[in-house]
Design a protein around this motif. Structure first.
Motif, short mmCIF file in Angstrom:
data_model
loop_
_atom_site.label_atom_id
_atom_site.label_comp_id
_atom_site.label_asym_id
_atom_site.label_seq_id
_atom_site.Cartn_x
_atom_site.Cartn_y
_atom_site.Cartn_z
N PHE A 124 0.89 -1.13 0.13
CA PHE A 124 -0.10 0.00 0.03
C PHE A 124 0.89 1.01 0.09
O PHE A 124 2.01 1.21 0.72
CB PHE A 124 -0.85 -0.01 1.37
CG PHE A 124 -1.96 -1.09 1.42
CD1 PHE A 124 -3.00 -1.31 0.49
CD2 PHE A 124 -1.67 -2.06 2.16
CE1 PHE A 124 -3.98 -2.00 0.71
CE2 PHE A 124 -2.61 -3.07 2.30
CZ PHE A 124 -3.93 -3.30 1.66
N HIS A 125 0.53 2.37 -0.70
CA HIS A 125 1.05 3.75 -0.80
C HIS A 125 0.35 4.39 -0.29
O HIS A 125 -0.72 4.88 -1.05
CB HIS A 125 1.68 3.75 -2.18
CG HIS A 125 2.70 2.87 -2.45
ND1 HIS A 125 2.46 1.62 -3.03
CD2 HIS A 125 3.95 2.81 -2.54
CE1 HIS A 125 3.43 1.11 -3.67
NE2 HIS A 125 4.75 1.65 -3.13
N HIS A 126 0.30 5.28 1.09
CA HIS A 126 -0.62 6.15 1.41
C HIS A 126 0.18 7.47 1.61
O HIS A 126 1.49 7.56 2.03
CB HIS A 126 -0.96 5.90 2.79
CG HIS A 126 -2.44 4.78 2.58
ND1 HIS A 126 -2.92 4.57 3.54
CD2 HIS A 126 -2.58 3.91 1.59
CE1 HIS A 126 -4.01 3.49 3.08
NE2 HIS A 126 -3.63 3.17 1.72
N PHE B 122 3.59 0.69 2.93
CA PHE B 122 3.77 -0.34 3.90
C PHE B 122 2.83 -1.52 3.54
O PHE B 122 2.12 -1.53 2.54
CB PHE B 122 3.25 0.34 5.20
CG PHE B 122 1.48 0.41 5.09
CD1 PHE B 122 0.40 -0.55 5.35
CD2 PHE B 122 1.15 1.87 4.45
CE1 PHE B 122 -0.73 -0.12 5.18
CE2 PHE B 122 -0.21 2.17 4.44
CZ PHE B 122 -1.11 1.34 4.72
N VAL B 123 3.04 -2.75 4.37
CA VAL B 123 2.14 -3.77 4.00
C VAL B 123 1.71 -4.49 5.21
O VAL B 123 2.00 -3.88 6.28
CB VAL B 123 3.15 -4.98 3.56
CG1 VAL B 123 3.78 -4.76 2.00
CG2 VAL B 123 4.27 -5.49 4.56
N VAL B 124 0.83 -5.15 5.19
CA VAL B 124 0.18 -6.05 6.49
C VAL B 124 0.58 -7.13 6.89
O VAL B 124 0.89 -8.15 5.87
CB VAL B 124 -1.33 -5.93 6.10
CG1 VAL B 124 -2.04 -6.63 7.40
CG2 VAL B 124 -2.00 -4.69 6.00
N ALA B 125 1.45 -7.31 7.88
CA ALA B 125 2.18 -8.56 8.40
C ALA B 125 1.21 -9.27 9.31
O ALA B 125 0.28 -8.72 9.91
CB ALA B 125 3.43 -8.19 9.13
N GLN B 126 1.64 -10.60 9.55
CA GLN B 126 0.86 -11.26 10.31
C GLN B 126 1.04 -10.86 11.69
O GLN B 126 2.34 -10.43 12.19
CB GLN B 126 1.27 -12.69 10.41
CG GLN B 126 0.43 -13.56 9.16
CD GLN B 126 0.93 -14.81 9.05
OE1 GLN B 126 1.87 -15.18 9.70
NE2 GLN B 126 0.06 -15.72 8.73
N GLY B 127 0.14 -10.91 12.77
CA GLY B 127 0.49 -10.54 13.99
C GLY B 127 -0.30 -11.70 14.96
O GLY B 127 -0.86 -12.66 14.68
N PRO B 128 -0.22 -11.61 16.27
CA PRO B 128 -0.77 -12.48 17.15
C PRO B 128 -2.43 -12.45 17.01
O PRO B 128 -2.69 -11.52 16.44
CB PRO B 128 -0.55 -11.84 18.63
CG PRO B 128 0.33 -10.83 18.36
CD PRO B 128 0.49 -10.56 16.99
N PRO C 171 6.78 -1.67 7.12
CA PRO C 171 7.58 -1.24 5.95
C PRO C 171 7.60 -2.72 5.19
O PRO C 171 7.98 -3.54 6.01
CB PRO C 171 8.72 -0.53 6.54
CG PRO C 171 8.61 0.12 7.74
CD PRO C 171 7.62 -0.88 8.36
N PRO C 172 7.58 -2.50 3.89
CA PRO C 172 7.80 -3.75 3.12
C PRO C 172 9.22 -4.57 3.43
O PRO C 172 8.94 -5.55 3.53
CB PRO C 172 7.68 -3.27 1.62
CG PRO C 172 7.11 -2.22 1.65
CD PRO C 172 7.41 -1.41 3.12
N ARG C 173 10.36 -3.59 3.61
CA ARG C 173 11.54 -4.52 4.11
C ARG C 173 11.56 -5.32 5.18
O ARG C 173 12.48 -5.93 5.44
CB ARG C 173 12.60 -3.19 4.07
CG ARG C 173 12.64 -2.31 5.25
CD ARG C 173 13.58 -1.38 5.23
NE ARG C 173 13.34 -0.09 6.06
CZ ARG C 173 13.08 -0.36 7.45
NH1 ARG C 173 13.17 -1.18 8.28
NH2 ARG C 173 12.91 0.79 7.88
N ASP C 174 10.60 -4.83 6.17
CA ASP C 174 10.38 -5.68 7.30
C ASP C 174 9.88 -7.27 7.41
O ASP C 174 9.82 -7.82 8.20
CB ASP C 174 9.76 -4.86 8.53
CG ASP C 174 10.81 -3.79 8.96
OD1 ASP C 174 11.58 -3.56 8.44
OD2 ASP C 174 9.78 -2.97 9.66
#
Length: 103
Positions: free
Chosen positions: A4-6, A41-47, A58-61
Protein backbone atom coordinates in the motif's frame (compact mmCIF):
# COMPACT_ATOMS: atom_id res chain seq x y z
CA UNK A 1 1.58 -6.22 -5.44
CA UNK A 2 0.76 -6.29 -1.74
CA UNK A 3 2.26 -2.90 -0.97
CA UNK A 4 0.00 0.00 0.00
CA UNK A 5 1.20 3.56 -0.69
CA UNK A 6 -0.52 6.20 1.41
CA UNK A 7 0.11 9.91 1.56
CA UNK A 8 1.16 11.27 4.95
CA UNK A 9 0.52 14.66 6.51
CA UNK A 10 2.74 16.50 8.95
CA UNK A 11 3.20 14.41 12.08
CA UNK A 12 1.64 17.03 14.37
CA UNK A 13 -1.68 16.80 12.46
CA UNK A 14 -2.29 13.24 13.61
CA UNK A 15 -4.30 12.81 16.78
CA UNK A 16 -3.55 9.61 18.62
CA UNK A 17 -1.84 6.96 16.56
CA UNK A 18 -3.05 8.09 13.13
CA UNK A 19 -3.70 6.04 10.00
CA UNK A 20 -1.81 2.91 8.99
CA UNK A 21 0.82 4.79 6.96
CA UNK A 22 1.63 6.99 9.97
CA UNK A 23 2.03 3.92 12.17
CA UNK A 24 4.29 2.24 9.62
CA UNK A 25 6.48 5.38 9.49
CA UNK A 26 6.81 5.36 13.29
CA UNK A 27 7.57 1.64 13.31
CA UNK A 28 10.23 2.03 10.59
CA UNK A 29 12.35 4.39 12.66
CA UNK A 30 12.89 6.53 9.53
CA UNK A 31 12.64 10.32 9.48
CA UNK A 32 9.08 11.56 9.01
CA UNK A 33 8.35 12.01 5.28
CA UNK A 34 7.58 15.45 3.85
CA UNK A 35 3.87 16.37 3.84
CA UNK A 36 2.18 14.84 0.81
CA UNK A 37 4.90 12.23 0.33
CA UNK A 38 3.70 8.65 -0.03
CA UNK A 39 4.87 5.97 2.40
CA UNK A 40 4.83 2.28 1.52
CA UNK A 41 3.64 -0.38 3.98
CA UNK A 42 2.30 -3.92 4.04
CA UNK A 43 0.11 -5.86 6.45
CA UNK A 44 2.14 -8.44 8.39
CA UNK A 45 0.84 -11.34 10.43
CA UNK A 46 0.38 -10.61 14.08
CA UNK A 47 -0.82 -12.47 17.13
CA UNK A 48 -4.50 -13.48 17.14
CA UNK A 49 -6.71 -10.46 17.74
CA UNK A 50 -4.13 -7.94 16.48
CA UNK A 51 -5.42 -4.63 15.24
CA UNK A 52 -4.58 -3.73 11.66
CA UNK A 53 -2.82 -0.67 13.04
CA UNK A 54 -0.44 -2.93 14.96
CA UNK A 55 0.68 -4.91 11.92
CA UNK A 56 1.26 -2.18 9.30
CA UNK A 57 5.01 -2.34 8.65
CA UNK A 58 7.47 -1.19 5.98
CA UNK A 59 7.84 -3.78 3.18
CA UNK A 60 11.53 -4.35 3.97
CA UNK A 61 10.52 -5.76 7.39
CA UNK A 62 8.55 -8.63 5.86
CA UNK A 63 10.41 -11.74 4.74
CA UNK A 64 7.70 -13.87 3.10
CA UNK A 65 4.18 -15.20 3.25
CA UNK A 66 4.30 -18.06 5.76
CA UNK A 67 3.53 -18.35 9.48
CA UNK A 68 5.53 -16.47 12.11
CA UNK A 69 8.93 -17.95 12.91
CA UNK A 70 11.96 -16.70 14.78
CA UNK A 71 14.66 -14.42 13.50
CA UNK A 72 16.11 -10.94 13.71
CA UNK A 73 13.91 -8.56 11.64
CA UNK A 74 11.62 -7.73 14.54
CA UNK A 75 12.89 -6.40 17.88
CA UNK A 76 11.10 -9.31 19.58
CA UNK A 77 13.18 -11.72 17.49
CA UNK A 78 10.27 -12.96 15.34
CA UNK A 79 10.40 -12.80 11.55
CA UNK A 80 7.51 -10.87 10.04
CA UNK A 81 5.48 -12.52 7.29
CA UNK A 82 2.88 -11.09 4.97
CA UNK A 83 -0.66 -11.71 6.25
CA UNK A 84 -1.88 -13.70 3.28
CA UNK A 85 -5.30 -14.30 4.87
CA UNK A 86 -5.85 -10.54 5.22
CA UNK A 87 -5.03 -9.91 1.55
CA UNK A 88 -7.23 -12.79 0.36
CA UNK A 89 -10.22 -11.88 2.54
CA UNK A 90 -10.04 -8.07 2.49
CA UNK A 91 -8.38 -7.15 -0.81
CA UNK A 92 -8.69 -9.94 -3.37
CA UNK A 93 -12.07 -11.56 -2.53
CA UNK A 94 -14.09 -8.30 -2.66
CA UNK A 95 -12.57 -7.41 -6.05
CA UNK A 96 -13.33 -10.89 -7.44
CA UNK A 97 -16.90 -10.67 -6.11
CA UNK A 98 -17.40 -7.30 -7.81
CA UNK A 99 -16.01 -8.66 -11.07
CA UNK A 100 -18.16 -11.79 -10.95
CA UNK A 101 -21.21 -9.60 -10.32
CA UNK A 102 -20.63 -7.81 -13.63
CA UNK A 103 -21.19 -10.93 -15.74
Amino acid sequence: DFIFHHEVRPQEEYRGVGPLAAQAVRRSGAAWPSPGERFAFVVAQGPPGSRLADVAVPPRDVVGGSPLGTGENDPSGALLFLDVEYYLARQIAPAVQRLSGLA
